[in-house]
Motif scaffolding. Structure first.
Motif, short mmCIF file in Angstrom:
data_model
loop_
_atom_site.label_atom_id
_atom_site.label_comp_id
_atom_site.label_asym_id
_atom_site.label_seq_id
_atom_site.Cartn_x
_atom_site.Cartn_y
_atom_site.Cartn_z
N MET A 17 1.73 4.33 -2.99
CA MET A 17 1.41 5.65 -2.57
C MET A 17 2.70 6.44 -3.14
O MET A 17 2.49 7.40 -3.84
CB MET A 17 1.05 6.02 -1.22
CG MET A 17 -0.19 5.35 -0.65
SD MET A 17 -0.07 5.70 1.20
CE MET A 17 -1.85 5.14 1.67
N THR A 63 -1.81 7.52 6.51
CA THR A 63 -0.72 6.90 6.00
C THR A 63 -0.34 7.85 4.63
O THR A 63 0.88 8.30 4.37
CB THR A 63 -0.88 5.53 5.52
OG1 THR A 63 -1.17 4.90 6.74
CG2 THR A 63 0.31 4.95 4.81
N GLN A 64 -1.21 8.09 3.78
CA GLN A 64 -1.26 8.92 2.68
C GLN A 64 -0.43 10.32 3.03
O GLN A 64 0.35 10.87 2.41
CB GLN A 64 -2.54 9.23 1.87
CG GLN A 64 -2.18 10.01 0.76
CD GLN A 64 -1.37 9.15 -0.52
OE1 GLN A 64 -1.96 8.43 -0.78
NE2 GLN A 64 -0.36 9.72 -0.71
N ASN A 65 -0.91 10.77 4.29
CA ASN A 65 -0.41 12.17 4.56
C ASN A 65 0.98 12.30 4.93
O ASN A 65 1.72 13.10 4.63
CB ASN A 65 -1.33 12.87 5.71
CG ASN A 65 -2.75 13.40 5.14
OD1 ASN A 65 -2.79 13.51 3.93
ND2 ASN A 65 -3.50 13.32 6.01
N THR A 76 0.94 -1.17 0.04
CA THR A 76 -0.24 -0.03 0.04
C THR A 76 0.70 1.21 0.00
O THR A 76 0.48 2.13 -0.67
CB THR A 76 -0.89 0.00 1.41
OG1 THR A 76 -1.73 -0.99 1.04
CG2 THR A 76 -1.64 1.33 1.32
N ASN A 88 0.81 2.21 9.52
CA ASN A 88 -0.06 2.10 8.64
C ASN A 88 -1.38 1.40 9.33
O ASN A 88 -1.54 0.08 8.92
CB ASN A 88 0.76 1.21 7.74
CG ASN A 88 -0.41 0.97 6.38
OD1 ASN A 88 -1.22 1.96 6.20
ND2 ASN A 88 -0.39 0.00 5.67
N LEU A 139 -5.78 4.87 6.31
CA LEU A 139 -5.05 4.97 4.93
C LEU A 139 -4.77 6.73 4.88
O LEU A 139 -3.70 7.09 4.08
CB LEU A 139 -6.03 4.69 3.89
CG LEU A 139 -6.04 2.98 3.59
CD1 LEU A 139 -6.90 2.46 2.60
CD2 LEU A 139 -4.25 2.72 3.24
N GLU A 140 -5.75 7.49 5.11
CA GLU A 140 -5.81 8.92 4.98
C GLU A 140 -4.69 9.41 5.77
O GLU A 140 -3.70 10.32 5.23
CB GLU A 140 -6.83 9.57 5.38
CG GLU A 140 -6.65 10.90 5.12
CD GLU A 140 -8.20 11.66 5.55
OE1 GLU A 140 -8.09 12.94 5.67
OE2 GLU A 140 -9.35 11.27 5.63
N ASN A 166 3.08 11.79 1.85
CA ASN A 166 3.39 13.01 1.36
C ASN A 166 4.19 13.72 1.75
O ASN A 166 5.17 14.51 1.31
CB ASN A 166 2.06 13.65 0.98
CG ASN A 166 0.84 13.18 0.18
OD1 ASN A 166 1.31 12.33 -0.69
ND2 ASN A 166 -0.35 13.60 0.72
#
Length: 191
Positions: free
Chosen positions: A20, A179-181, A16, A173, A176-177, A184
């Motif tokens: 990303m 983790t994405q932040n 995952t 993890n 998901l939000e 980034n």
């Protein structure tokens, strides 16, 4: 160009996180996938594996995965022997791949980055973690295996506590939000 190692235990969500980073345009090298390809395409690996394991290691010009797995997971010396054949070749393959990249950094994903010592060749190491019960549930769902089968796999890996000591960045993890932040933010930091 920086080499960023990415690792984590089974079910932690490495794939995952890799997706990303790839979506951000970061070149990603997945060592396990490349190792599988090399075991079928490299005459050097083929010759050495046959010498170590016998002619049954290959059938119809392809690695006999079941035969090899049965041999090495019941014999620590054979497992170490296979790793000693494959890991150096994957390392050379990664170096050639990296030379073709033009980004600020590349990611080398390897489940056993710490265990095989290749983390020492990385500028930064990211560890992906998740609570064990979450990891077990993910793998049971993904692979259709039992809890005890997942626990047996986990026991063959270093614990996260040991990996945390060597990691530069840890991604917990779970959400998901979040983790994405974090991915980034890491991307901005590394670029």
């Amino acid at each position: 160009m920086k080499i960023v190692g990415l690792t984590g235990g089974i079910g932690s969500g490495k794939t995952t996180v890799i997706k990303m980073f790839a979506a951000l345009g970061v070149p990603v090298y997945i060592a396990d996938i490349e190792a599988k390809k090399l075991m079928n395409s490299s005459p050097i690996i083929r010759e050495k594996l046959i010498k170590l394991l016998g002619n049954e290691a290959y059938q119809n010009d392809k690695l006999n995965r079941k035969f090899v797995a049965d041999k090495i997971f019941n014999n620590k010396n054979l497992l170490e022997g296979v790793n000693a054949i494959i890991h150096p070749e994957v390392g050379l393959h990664f170096d050639k791949w990296r030379e073709q990249q033009t980004s600020d950094y590349v990611i080398k994903e390897a489940a056993i980055l710490f265990e095989n010592g290749s983390y020492k060749n990385c500028d930064v190491v990211i560890l992906v973690t998740a609570p064990e019960e979450v990891r077990i549930a993910r793998v049971m769902k993904r692979d259709g295996v039992t809890k005890s089968q997942v626990e047996a796999r986990i026991k063959n890996q270093w614990p996260d506590s040991k990996k945390r000591e060597l990691a530069d960045i840890v991604i917990e993890n779970i959400d998901l939000e979040d983790t994405q932040n974090l991915v980034n933010d890491i991307h901005i930091y590394l670029s």
